[in-house]
Design a protein around this motif. Structure first.
Motif, PDB file in Angstrom:
ATOM      1  N   SER A 227      15.352  12.823  -5.381  1.00  0.00           N
ATOM      2  CA  SER A 227      15.128  11.385  -5.193  1.00  0.00           C
ATOM      3  C   SER A 227      13.787  11.123  -4.526  1.00  0.00           C
ATOM      4  O   SER A 227      13.064  10.188  -4.899  1.00  0.00           O
ATOM      5  CB  SER A 227      16.258  10.782  -4.352  1.00  0.00           C
ATOM      6  N   GLN A 228      13.425  11.950  -3.537  1.00  0.00           N
ATOM      7  CA  GLN A 228      12.131  11.819  -2.879  1.00  0.00           C
ATOM      8  C   GLN A 228      10.991  12.076  -3.856  1.00  0.00           C
ATOM      9  O   GLN A 228       9.939  11.440  -3.781  1.00  0.00           O
ATOM     10  CB  GLN A 228      12.042  12.797  -1.709  1.00  0.00           C
ATOM     11  N   LEU A 229      11.189  12.995  -4.786  1.00  0.00           N
ATOM     12  CA  LEU A 229      10.164  13.293  -5.786  1.00  0.00           C
ATOM     13  C   LEU A 229       9.886  12.063  -6.658  1.00  0.00           C
ATOM     14  O   LEU A 229       8.729  11.729  -6.946  1.00  0.00           O
ATOM     15  CB  LEU A 229      10.610  14.465  -6.657  1.00  0.00           C
ATOM     16  N   VAL A 230      10.933  11.371  -7.048  1.00  0.00           N
ATOM     17  CA  VAL A 230      10.771  10.151  -7.842  1.00  0.00           C
ATOM     18  C   VAL A 230      10.022   9.091  -7.040  1.00  0.00           C
ATOM     19  O   VAL A 230       9.157   8.378  -7.574  1.00  0.00           O
ATOM     20  CB  VAL A 230      12.140   9.631  -8.310  1.00  0.00           C
ATOM     21  N   SER A 231      10.331   8.976  -5.751  1.00  0.00           N
ATOM     22  CA  SER A 231       9.643   8.010  -4.882  1.00  0.00           C
ATOM     23  C   SER A 231       8.141   8.275  -4.839  1.00  0.00           C
ATOM     24  O   SER A 231       7.329   7.353  -4.915  1.00  0.00           O
ATOM     25  CB  SER A 231      10.199   8.078  -3.452  1.00  0.00           C
ATOM     26  N   PHE A 232       7.779   9.550  -4.703  1.00  0.00           N
ATOM     27  CA  PHE A 232       6.358   9.903  -4.658  1.00  0.00           C
ATOM     28  C   PHE A 232       5.647   9.540  -5.958  1.00  0.00           C
ATOM     29  O   PHE A 232       4.565   8.953  -5.946  1.00  0.00           O
ATOM     30  CB  PHE A 232       6.190  11.397  -4.380  1.00  0.00           C
ATOM     31  N   VAL A 233       6.232   9.896  -7.081  1.00  0.00           N
ATOM     32  CA  VAL A 233       5.597   9.628  -8.373  1.00  0.00           C
ATOM     33  C   VAL A 233       5.348   8.135  -8.548  1.00  0.00           C
ATOM     34  O   VAL A 233       4.267   7.718  -8.986  1.00  0.00           O
ATOM     35  CB  VAL A 233       6.468  10.175  -9.524  1.00  0.00           C
ATOM     36  N   PHE A 234       6.315   7.322  -8.182  1.00  0.00           N
ATOM     37  CA  PHE A 234       6.162   5.873  -8.313  1.00  0.00           C
ATOM     38  C   PHE A 234       5.026   5.357  -7.435  1.00  0.00           C
ATOM     39  O   PHE A 234       4.186   4.565  -7.880  1.00  0.00           O
ATOM     40  CB  PHE A 234       7.474   5.184  -7.935  1.00  0.00           C
ATOM     41  N   CYS A 235       4.975   5.804  -6.174  1.00  0.00           N
ATOM     42  CA  CYS A 235       3.909   5.360  -5.256  1.00  0.00           C
ATOM     43  C   CYS A 235       2.538   5.835  -5.725  1.00  0.00           C
ATOM     44  O   CYS A 235       1.546   5.095  -5.638  1.00  0.00           O
ATOM     45  CB  CYS A 235       4.182   5.873  -3.843  1.00  0.00           C
ATOM     46  N   PHE A 236       2.474   7.061  -6.224  1.00  0.00           N
ATOM     47  CA  PHE A 236       1.204   7.617  -6.690  1.00  0.00           C
ATOM     48  C   PHE A 236       0.643   6.797  -7.856  1.00  0.00           C
ATOM     49  O   PHE A 236      -0.561   6.509  -7.911  1.00  0.00           O
ATOM     50  CB  PHE A 236       1.410   9.073  -7.123  1.00  0.00           C
ATOM     51  N   ILE A 237       1.502   6.406  -8.770  1.00  0.00           N
ATOM     52  CA  ILE A 237       1.063   5.596  -9.906  1.00  0.00           C
ATOM     53  C   ILE A 237       0.500   4.265  -9.428  1.00  0.00           C
ATOM     54  O   ILE A 237      -0.542   3.795  -9.920  1.00  0.00           O
ATOM     55  CB  ILE A 237       2.234   5.374 -10.887  1.00  0.00           C
ATOM     56  N   ARG A 238       1.140   3.659  -8.429  1.00  0.00           N
ATOM     57  CA  ARG A 238       0.670   2.376  -7.913  1.00  0.00           C
ATOM     58  C   ARG A 238      -0.663   2.515  -7.180  1.00  0.00           C
ATOM     59  O   ARG A 238      -1.530   1.640  -7.275  1.00  0.00           O
ATOM     60  CB  ARG A 238       1.728   1.757  -6.986  1.00  0.00           C
ATOM     61  N   ILE A 239      -0.844   3.587  -6.451  1.00  0.00           N
ATOM     62  CA  ILE A 239      -2.106   3.796  -5.723  1.00  0.00           C
ATOM     63  C   ILE A 239      -3.273   3.857  -6.695  1.00  0.00           C
ATOM     64  O   ILE A 239      -4.351   3.304  -6.442  1.00  0.00           O
ATOM     65  CB  ILE A 239      -2.036   5.084  -4.877  1.00  0.00           C
ATOM     66  N   ARG A 240      -3.073   4.515  -7.815  1.00  0.00           N
ATOM     67  CA  ARG A 240      -4.140   4.647  -8.809  1.00  0.00           C
ATOM     68  C   ARG A 240      -4.566   3.299  -9.392  1.00  0.00           C
ATOM     69  O   ARG A 240      -5.660   3.180  -9.960  1.00  0.00           O
ATOM     70  CB  ARG A 240      -3.678   5.575  -9.934  1.00  0.00           C
ATOM     71  N   LYS A 241      -3.731   2.274  -9.238  1.00  0.00           N
ATOM     72  CA  LYS A 241      -4.037   0.963  -9.811  1.00  0.00           C
ATOM     73  C   LYS A 241      -4.681   0.000  -8.810  1.00  0.00           C
ATOM     74  O   LYS A 241      -5.002  -1.132  -9.171  1.00  0.00           O
ATOM     75  CB  LYS A 241      -2.757   0.336 -10.373  1.00  0.00           C
TER      76      LYS A 241
END
Length: 463
Positions: free
Chosen positions: A202-216
């Protein structure tokens, strides 16, 4: 500028509340799915399994809080550069923070896996829960880099004033965690291992989502040059973030010593204590959120040289947390008995006794909650203005309080010393951040200082 908030203008109260509310919901979601973890283990596997998970708490928190402290500390630099509109150094600091926290997370993973079982044995973990505790702890430690990645990404977003993305990420992770818990524990019968795997994934999914947003985010540009190691900045980040990490390390070490005294009371006592510790996270979540909101607000305004707003921010935050603590403690006090029944079946052997222990401990925490809330505000206030050493010393005070309660006071108070150890530790830590802040406020923030004079002289002179 998308997904960012400039807190150097506008109402401090509005900024703090708007920024804190998503954080509160985020942390509540995180704590609720941890509660679901414990409830599924306690109800689905049994009281001993709940005790096994609880026996690992302080050891795992030693690792988790080290990562959290480092990410919170170094992300203050991101807030400052953002507040000062210095986007070049802001991007550089994001890259260097990421490298630093990745290195720390890697070291903690290796060291944690090597020391996990020896520590459980050293802490007098009862034989009937030792194997379960070892399995759970190994799995959680193996996911340290995942947790570090999520904390770093979420800290960067919050430093830029985006509290909504971590909220959404945690909501997704919470739903996923509950679903995986039910699948792994109740369907696949994976027991404690299943609960731990659900948390890490679940934490892994949280990171991926935040990382995608940071790139934007428009102002975030992490190119090849940005990732070139800047040793001077790395040293500065480490020097600033390490005191906060050490603070959490010391706090956790005190908790580990406390856990050794708890373990001597037997698995039923551990189960009851664990149930309340899971709810403790729920009680503290609003304080953590308000502290992070205050830190972001204060760091941005300190970076912009708006010291009157720093003072107003601390005062406003103090009023908000006192009101919030009264509401949270009142609600939880009224709901304490049915809430504790979520974790255990009173018809099971030891269930009724564990429930009574949990309710008694929760009552004490509710009564003393305002002290914990004030501690979070004044710790974050000192960190935001660059005085992190006193936060570390407050951690030492927490450590000392827990050791004294679990090793000496317990001799004449009995197990009651274990129930009041946390409030005593909060009070000791608050003293070590409140007094320094009052001194700093009177000597520096109350003067009409020039920006350069204040920022270059106060921290060193104060320490």
């Amino acid at each position: 500028m998308k997904r960012t908030t400039d807190m150097t203008v506008g109402s401090p109260t509005k900024h703090l509340l708007i920024f804190a509310l998503p954080l509160i919901v985020t942390n509540l979601g995180q704590q609720l799915y941890m509660i679901v973890d414990a409830a599924i283990v306690g109800r689905g596997v049994g009281v001993q399994a709940l005790a096994a998970v609880g026996a690992t708490d302080w050891i795992y928190w030693l690792i988790l809080w080290t990562v959290t402290g480092m990410t919170q500390g170094v992300s203050t630099y991101v807030s400052r550069y953002f507040g000062d509109k210095n986007y070049g150094d802001m991007n550089k600091s994001i890259a260097m923070c990421t490298l630093l926290c990745g290195a720390v997370g890697g070291v903690l993973t290796v060291a944690g896996l090597m020391m996990a079982k020896p520590l459980l044995l050293l802490l007098n973990t009862p034989d009937d829960i030792l194997n379960g505790a070892t399995t759970y702890l190994f799995t959680m430690i193996a996911g340290t880099l995942v947790v570090a990645a999520y904390n770093m990404a979420a800290s960067v977003l919050r430093a830029l004033g985006d509290g909504k993305t971590p909220l959404i990420a945690m909501g997704i992770a919470a739903l996923l965690n509950v679903g995986l818990d039910l699948l792994f524990v109740l369907v696949f019968h994976m027991g404690i291992l299943g609960a731990a795997l659900a948390s890490v994934l679940s934490q892994l999914v949280s990171f991926v989502f935040c990382f995608i947003r940071i790139r934007k985010i428009d102002c975030v540009r992490l190119n090849k040059e940005t990732w070139r190691v800047d040793w001077k900045m790395m040293r500065s980040l480490f020097a600033f973030g390490m005191p906060l990490a050490l603070e959490f390390i010391v706090i956790a070490l005190g908790g580990i010593i406390l856990q050794s005294a708890i373990n001597l009371q037997g698995s039923t006592f551990i189960a009851g204590y664990t149930a309340t510790n899971k709810v403790y996270g729920l009680l503290e979540s609003s304080a953590i959120s308000l502290g992070v909101a205050a830190s972001t607000f204060l760091a941005q305004n300190y970076g912009a040289g708006k010291y009157d707003r720093v003072k107003k921010g601390v005062w406003t935050s103090t009023v908000i947390v006192l009101l919030m603590s009264v509401v949270v403690s009142g609600v939880m006090y009224l709901a304490r008995d049915p809430f504790m029944k979520l974790f255990m079946d009173e018809q099971e052997t030891g269930g009724a006794e564990a429930h009574a222990i949990a309710v008694y401990y929760l009552t004490i925490l509710c009564v003393c909650l305002s002290v914990l809330y004030l501690l979070h505000i004044f710790r974050n206030a000192l960190q935001a203005i660059g005085i992190s050493v006193w936060s570390m010393l407050s951690g030492v005070a927490e450590f000392a309080a827990r050791v004294v309660m679990s090793k000496w006071v317990i001799d004449f108070m009995g197990s009651d010393a274990l129930f009041v150890a946390e409030p005593v530790a909060w009070l000791a830590a608050l003293i070590f951040v409140l007094i320094p802040y009052v001194y700093y406020h009177r000597k520096y923030l109350s003067r009409a200082c020039q920006k350069s004079d204040l920022r270059t002289n106060t921290a060193d002179e104060f320490v």
